[in-house]
Write a protein that holds these residues in place. Structure first.
Motif, PDB file in Angstrom:
ATOM      1  N   ILE A   1      -6.811 -14.443  -4.578  1.00 64.76           N
ATOM      2  CA  ILE A   1      -5.956 -13.568  -5.204  1.00 64.76           C
ATOM      3  C   ILE A   1      -4.744 -13.347  -4.978  1.00 64.76           C
ATOM      4  O   ILE A   1      -3.723 -13.708  -5.230  1.00 64.76           O
ATOM      5  CB  ILE A   1      -6.778 -12.347  -5.877  1.00 64.76           C
ATOM      6  CG1 ILE A   1      -7.876 -12.702  -6.717  1.00 64.76           C
ATOM      7  CG2 ILE A   1      -5.999 -11.409  -6.603  1.00 64.76           C
ATOM      8  CD1 ILE A   1      -9.041 -11.680  -6.762  1.00 64.76           C
ATOM      9  N   ILE A   2      -4.587 -12.872  -3.460  1.00 63.00           N
ATOM     10  CA  ILE A   2      -3.342 -12.678  -2.926  1.00 63.00           C
ATOM     11  C   ILE A   2      -2.447 -13.840  -2.614  1.00 63.00           C
ATOM     12  O   ILE A   2      -1.463 -13.728  -2.932  1.00 63.00           O
ATOM     13  CB  ILE A   2      -3.610 -11.854  -1.376  1.00 63.00           C
ATOM     14  CG1 ILE A   2      -4.273 -10.435  -1.882  1.00 63.00           C
ATOM     15  CG2 ILE A   2      -2.409 -11.587  -0.812  1.00 63.00           C
ATOM     16  CD1 ILE A   2      -4.746  -9.621  -0.610  1.00 63.00           C
ATOM     17  N   SER A  21     -10.590  -7.404 -10.718  1.00 59.61           N
ATOM     18  CA  SER A  21     -11.149  -8.487 -10.244  1.00 59.61           C
ATOM     19  C   SER A  21     -12.760  -8.038  -9.745  1.00 59.61           C
ATOM     20  O   SER A  21     -13.699  -8.770  -9.719  1.00 59.61           O
ATOM     21  CB  SER A  21     -10.397  -9.352  -9.360  1.00 59.61           C
ATOM     22  OG  SER A  21      -9.281  -9.721  -9.676  1.00 59.61           O
ATOM     23  N   GLY A  22     -12.844  -6.889  -9.462  1.00 58.67           N
ATOM     24  CA  GLY A  22     -13.796  -6.333  -8.729  1.00 58.67           C
ATOM     25  C   GLY A  22     -13.805  -5.109  -7.589  1.00 58.67           C
ATOM     26  O   GLY A  22     -13.022  -5.388  -6.801  1.00 58.67           O
ATOM     27  N   LEU A  32      -2.793  -3.994  -6.598  1.00 53.28           N
ATOM     28  CA  LEU A  32      -3.928  -3.222  -6.526  1.00 53.28           C
ATOM     29  C   LEU A  32      -4.833  -3.099  -7.721  1.00 53.28           C
ATOM     30  O   LEU A  32      -5.778  -3.146  -8.002  1.00 53.28           O
ATOM     31  CB  LEU A  32      -3.664  -1.836  -5.927  1.00 53.28           C
ATOM     32  CG  LEU A  32      -3.313  -1.520  -4.563  1.00 53.28           C
ATOM     33  CD1 LEU A  32      -2.899  -0.315  -4.380  1.00 53.28           C
ATOM     34  CD2 LEU A  32      -4.620  -1.829  -3.709  1.00 53.28           C
ATOM     35  N   ILE A  33      -3.918  -3.006  -9.139  1.00 53.79           N
ATOM     36  CA  ILE A  33      -4.358  -3.021 -10.386  1.00 53.79           C
ATOM     37  C   ILE A  33      -5.305  -4.229 -10.554  1.00 53.79           C
ATOM     38  O   ILE A  33      -6.434  -4.220 -11.146  1.00 53.79           O
ATOM     39  CB  ILE A  33      -3.317  -2.760 -11.366  1.00 53.79           C
ATOM     40  CG1 ILE A  33      -2.865  -1.469 -11.245  1.00 53.79           C
ATOM     41  CG2 ILE A  33      -3.993  -3.157 -12.643  1.00 53.79           C
ATOM     42  CD1 ILE A  33      -1.860  -1.176 -12.315  1.00 53.79           C
ATOM     43  N   MET A  93       6.805  -1.681  -3.439  1.00 54.05           N
ATOM     44  CA  MET A  93       5.748  -0.720  -3.916  1.00 54.05           C
ATOM     45  C   MET A  93       5.351  -1.302  -5.239  1.00 54.05           C
ATOM     46  O   MET A  93       4.221  -0.967  -5.407  1.00 54.05           O
ATOM     47  CB  MET A  93       6.615   0.674  -3.920  1.00 54.05           C
ATOM     48  CG  MET A  93       6.736   1.363  -2.535  1.00 54.05           C
ATOM     49  SD  MET A  93       7.403   2.675  -2.474  1.00 54.05           S
ATOM     50  CE  MET A  93       9.186   2.091  -2.727  1.00 54.05           C
ATOM     51  N   TYR A  94       6.272  -1.702  -6.029  1.00 57.03           N
ATOM     52  CA  TYR A  94       6.013  -2.435  -7.270  1.00 57.03           C
ATOM     53  C   TYR A  94       4.961  -3.325  -7.030  1.00 57.03           C
ATOM     54  O   TYR A  94       3.970  -3.578  -7.868  1.00 57.03           O
ATOM     55  CB  TYR A  94       7.149  -2.988  -7.896  1.00 57.03           C
ATOM     56  CG  TYR A  94       6.943  -3.708  -8.994  1.00 57.03           C
ATOM     57  CD1 TYR A  94       6.724  -3.028 -10.351  1.00 57.03           C
ATOM     58  CD2 TYR A  94       7.176  -5.071  -9.341  1.00 57.03           C
ATOM     59  CE1 TYR A  94       6.445  -3.790 -11.479  1.00 57.03           C
ATOM     60  CE2 TYR A  94       7.030  -5.877 -10.224  1.00 57.03           C
ATOM     61  CZ  TYR A  94       6.666  -5.194 -11.309  1.00 57.03           C
ATOM     62  OH  TYR A  94       6.486  -5.920 -12.654  1.00 57.03           O
ATOM     63  N   TRP A  95       5.049  -4.285  -5.997  1.00 59.46           N
ATOM     64  CA  TRP A  95       4.242  -5.297  -5.896  1.00 59.46           C
ATOM     65  C   TRP A  95       2.645  -4.837  -5.398  1.00 59.46           C
ATOM     66  O   TRP A  95       1.801  -5.298  -5.984  1.00 59.46           O
ATOM     67  CB  TRP A  95       4.613  -6.343  -4.789  1.00 59.46           C
ATOM     68  CG  TRP A  95       4.512  -5.477  -3.269  1.00 59.46           C
ATOM     69  CD1 TRP A  95       5.592  -4.999  -2.788  1.00 59.46           C
ATOM     70  CD2 TRP A  95       3.542  -5.717  -2.528  1.00 59.46           C
ATOM     71  NE1 TRP A  95       5.080  -4.523  -1.489  1.00 59.46           N
ATOM     72  CE2 TRP A  95       3.878  -4.809  -1.467  1.00 59.46           C
ATOM     73  CE3 TRP A  95       2.229  -6.118  -2.376  1.00 59.46           C
ATOM     74  CZ2 TRP A  95       3.052  -4.537  -0.290  1.00 59.46           C
ATOM     75  CZ3 TRP A  95       1.286  -5.681  -1.357  1.00 59.46           C
ATOM     76  CH2 TRP A  95       1.733  -5.016  -0.299  1.00 59.46           C
ATOM     77  N   LYS A  96       2.826  -3.812  -4.561  1.00 58.46           N
ATOM     78  CA  LYS A  96       1.377  -3.209  -4.133  1.00 58.46           C
ATOM     79  C   LYS A  96       0.934  -2.623  -5.430  1.00 58.46           C
ATOM     80  O   LYS A  96      -0.617  -2.950  -5.702  1.00 58.46           O
ATOM     81  CB  LYS A  96       1.964  -2.159  -3.143  1.00 58.46           C
ATOM     82  CG  LYS A  96       0.539  -1.460  -2.583  1.00 58.46           C
ATOM     83  CD  LYS A  96       0.822  -0.314  -1.518  1.00 58.46           C
ATOM     84  CE  LYS A  96      -0.407   0.293  -1.081  1.00 58.46           C
ATOM     85  NZ  LYS A  96       0.159   1.376   0.068  1.00 58.46           N
TER      86      LYS A  96
END
Length: 169
Positions: free
Chosen positions: A63-64, A14-15, A8-9, A1-4
């Protein structure tokens, strides 16, 4: 959940269109085909706007994958879209619906039984408590601030009772 949360931020910063490609899938330019069915538009006929919108998926994919270790990259290397990558990563890190439900039940139980440990500092107590509350929130279970404050005040050891009384008044 931390990674998510962090991802997301980063994606949103980034847009918003890049984040949209992750959450809803890539933009696919289409044209009317036979019987008014929409078919993919040939790349040679893409407008500048089409190219821009298609590019959001590529940017999100970059990005991912840039944020993943080698093992995680292999897990999503055959994905065609960032949505597909995102879904796989989500299930890998958060589990299926049944796993999430079990996690929520475990965290609720931890929350209900939460109490200050002997010789635990307020800072350590707050860190443990915040971890439980944040994980519940990430799984869609929100606990109101008033409830959290009440829980903390009830779980403190006897040595804190005079301070609790002062705060309550």
């Amino acid at each position: 959940m931390y990674w998510k949360h962090r991802m997301l931020i980063f994606l949103e910063a980034s847009g918003i269109d890049i984040l949209d490609a992750v959450e809803n899938g890539p933009y696919i330019p289409k044209i009317a085909g036979t019987d008014d069915l929409m078919i993919p538009k040939p790349r040679a006929k893409w407008s500048e706007d089409d190219k821009k919108k298609v590019g959001y998926n590529a940017k999100a994919k970059n990005i991912i994958t840039s944020a993943l270790c080698a093992e995680e990259s292999f897990r999503v290397s055959n994905c065609k879209s960032t949505k597909e990558m995102w879904d796989i990563l989500q299930e890998t890190h958060e589990g299926t619906t049944d796993v999430k439900r079990a996690r929520v039940n475990t965290l609720r139980h931890e929350y209900e039984l939460f109490s200050m440990k002997k010789d635990e500092s307020i800072s350590d107590l707050q860190t443990r408590f915040t971890h439980i509350v944040n994980n519940l929130h990430a799984l869609g279970k929100h606990i109101e601030n008033e409830q959290q404050i009440g829980k903390i005040m009830r779980c403190l050891t006897r040595e804190w009772k005079p301070k609790i009384t002062v705060i309550a008044e």
